[in-house]
Design a protein around this motif. Sequence first.
Motif, mmCIF file in Angstrom:
data_model
loop_
_atom_site.group_PDB
_atom_site.id
_atom_site.type_symbol
_atom_site.label_atom_id
_atom_site.label_comp_id
_atom_site.label_asym_id
_atom_site.label_seq_id
_atom_site.Cartn_x
_atom_site.Cartn_y
_atom_site.Cartn_z
ATOM 1 N N GLY A 196 -8.440 -0.827 16.035
ATOM 2 C CA GLY A 196 -6.997 -0.758 15.851
ATOM 3 C C GLY A 196 -6.558 -1.377 14.540
ATOM 4 N N SER A 197 -5.321 -1.099 14.161
ATOM 5 C CA SER A 197 -4.744 -1.646 12.934
ATOM 6 C C SER A 197 -3.510 -2.467 13.264
ATOM 7 C CB SER A 197 -4.329 -0.516 11.991
ATOM 8 O OG SER A 197 -5.439 0.221 11.569
ATOM 9 N N LEU A 198 -3.277 -3.477 12.481
ATOM 10 C CA LEU A 198 -2.066 -4.280 12.624
ATOM 11 C C LEU A 198 -0.899 -3.535 11.980
ATOM 12 C CD1 LEU A 198 -3.439 -7.830 11.744
ATOM 13 C CD2 LEU A 198 -3.081 -6.836 14.010
ATOM 14 N N ARG A 199 0.290 -3.838 12.421
ATOM 15 C CA ARG A 199 1.504 -3.211 11.879
ATOM 16 C C ARG A 199 2.409 -4.305 11.296
ATOM 17 N NH1 ARG A 199 1.312 2.472 12.300
ATOM 18 N NH2 ARG A 199 -0.122 2.933 13.979
ATOM 19 N N ASP A 200 3.167 -3.909 10.294
ATOM 20 C CA ASP A 200 4.126 -4.854 9.722
ATOM 21 C C ASP A 200 5.423 -4.797 10.523
ATOM 22 O OD1 ASP A 200 5.512 -2.599 8.884
ATOM 23 O OD2 ASP A 200 4.972 -2.825 6.766
ATOM 24 N N ASN A 228 8.071 -3.317 9.985
ATOM 25 C CA ASN A 228 8.690 -1.988 9.982
ATOM 26 C C ASN A 228 7.849 -0.947 10.723
ATOM 27 O OD1 ASN A 228 10.882 -2.885 8.414
ATOM 28 N ND2 ASN A 228 9.626 -2.698 6.567
ATOM 29 N N GLY A 229 6.756 -1.388 11.324
ATOM 30 C CA GLY A 229 5.920 -0.468 12.085
ATOM 31 C C GLY A 229 4.868 0.265 11.273
ATOM 32 N N ARG A 230 4.775 -0.042 9.981
ATOM 33 C CA ARG A 230 3.760 0.595 9.132
ATOM 34 C C ARG A 230 2.445 -0.175 9.237
ATOM 35 N NH1 ARG A 230 8.269 0.671 4.991
ATOM 36 N NH2 ARG A 230 7.519 -1.437 4.763
ATOM 37 N N ARG A 231 1.361 0.550 9.045
ATOM 38 C CA ARG A 231 0.047 -0.110 9.066
ATOM 39 C C ARG A 231 -0.041 -1.155 7.969
ATOM 40 N NH1 ARG A 231 -4.272 4.771 10.044
ATOM 41 N NH2 ARG A 231 -3.627 5.157 12.181
ATOM 42 N N ASP A 232 -0.489 -2.342 8.368
ATOM 43 C CA ASP A 232 -0.667 -3.446 7.414
ATOM 44 C C ASP A 232 -2.167 -3.566 7.158
ATOM 45 O OD1 ASP A 232 -0.825 -5.807 6.003
ATOM 46 O OD2 ASP A 232 0.720 -6.814 7.202
ATOM 47 N N MET A 233 -2.649 -2.822 6.193
ATOM 48 C CA MET A 233 -4.081 -2.751 5.926
ATOM 49 C C MET A 233 -4.650 -4.071 5.400
ATOM 50 S SD MET A 233 -4.653 0.051 7.211
ATOM 51 C CE MET A 233 -6.396 0.143 6.933
ATOM 52 N N VAL A 234 -3.861 -4.821 4.659
ATOM 53 C CA VAL A 234 -4.337 -6.092 4.108
ATOM 54 C C VAL A 234 -4.607 -7.082 5.246
ATOM 55 C CG1 VAL A 234 -3.735 -8.078 2.669
ATOM 56 C CG2 VAL A 234 -3.209 -5.753 1.886
ATOM 57 N N GLN A 259 -8.255 -8.455 6.664
ATOM 58 C CA GLN A 259 -8.508 -9.897 6.758
ATOM 59 C C GLN A 259 -8.966 -10.261 8.165
ATOM 60 O OE1 GLN A 259 -4.717 -11.481 5.528
ATOM 61 N NE2 GLN A 259 -5.339 -11.635 3.374
ATOM 62 N N LEU A 260 -8.304 -9.705 9.162
ATOM 63 C CA LEU A 260 -8.669 -9.980 10.545
ATOM 64 C C LEU A 260 -10.036 -9.381 10.872
ATOM 65 C CD1 LEU A 260 -7.747 -11.454 13.022
ATOM 66 C CD2 LEU A 260 -6.515 -9.416 13.749
ATOM 67 N N ARG A 261 -10.330 -8.192 10.344
ATOM 68 C CA ARG A 261 -11.652 -7.586 10.557
ATOM 69 C C ARG A 261 -12.756 -8.460 9.965
ATOM 70 N NH1 ARG A 261 -9.699 -1.587 9.533
ATOM 71 N NH2 ARG A 261 -9.185 -1.108 11.701
ATOM 72 N N ALA A 262 -12.499 -9.025 8.796
ATOM 73 C CA ALA A 262 -13.485 -9.919 8.174
ATOM 74 C C ALA A 262 -13.698 -11.157 9.039
ATOM 75 C CB ALA A 262 -13.024 -10.317 6.775
ATOM 76 N N GLN A 263 -12.618 -11.678 9.583
ATOM 77 C CA GLN A 263 -12.731 -12.847 10.466
ATOM 78 C C GLN A 263 -13.494 -12.483 11.743
ATOM 79 O OE1 GLN A 263 -8.953 -14.554 11.523
ATOM 80 N NE2 GLN A 263 -9.887 -16.302 12.556
ATOM 81 N N VAL A 264 -13.233 -11.318 12.303
ATOM 82 C CA VAL A 264 -13.938 -10.858 13.505
ATOM 83 C C VAL A 264 -15.427 -10.707 13.213
ATOM 84 C CG1 VAL A 264 -14.249 -8.855 15.021
ATOM 85 C CG2 VAL A 264 -11.967 -9.781 14.632
#
Length: 160
Positions: free
Chosen positions: A8-12, A14-20, A24-29
């Motif tokens: 899954g992807s995080l959203r900002d 405004n509901g847009r994908r927050d890729m940054v 970052q979270l994927r790297a932590q995972v």
Amino acid sequence: MDWVRKGGSLRDANGRRDMVRTEQLRAQVRMLDEEARLMNLWSGYETRWRAMLAGTGPVTFANVPWPLPVALKTVDELVPAALEEFLFGSLRLKDNTVTRRERMRASLLRWHPDKLSVLMSRVVEEDEAVVREGIHTVFRHLKAMQDSDRRSPDSAAGKS
């Protein structure tokens, strides 16, 4: 984290994908998963050693807790790079308090051929030669790593 771990992807706001933030979270995972993997490998290795030393039954080549992440089929798999990664990989853990020098010393004591005579007395006859060869191979590789560490300039700091 579970959402990102599953793709899954995080959203900002405004509901847009927050890729940054997602990356970052994927790297932590990935880091947490790798730490858990290394911790499980090391604790499994220690548990197998304790169980083998506490046991009284016969020991086969397959029963020996060789310092590798997978079950050993032949002595030829005991290569220095694999041993080094297994023995010292868990030293990269964030909460680690053991130094490379301490792990090396403990491993040399554990794998010293003279110290394993009690174990050798329990090895089944058909596996004696290959277990003895494996023990000597591990010990020889450990001594070579120790000698290499002593020659390296940062060994005085007790590399971790």
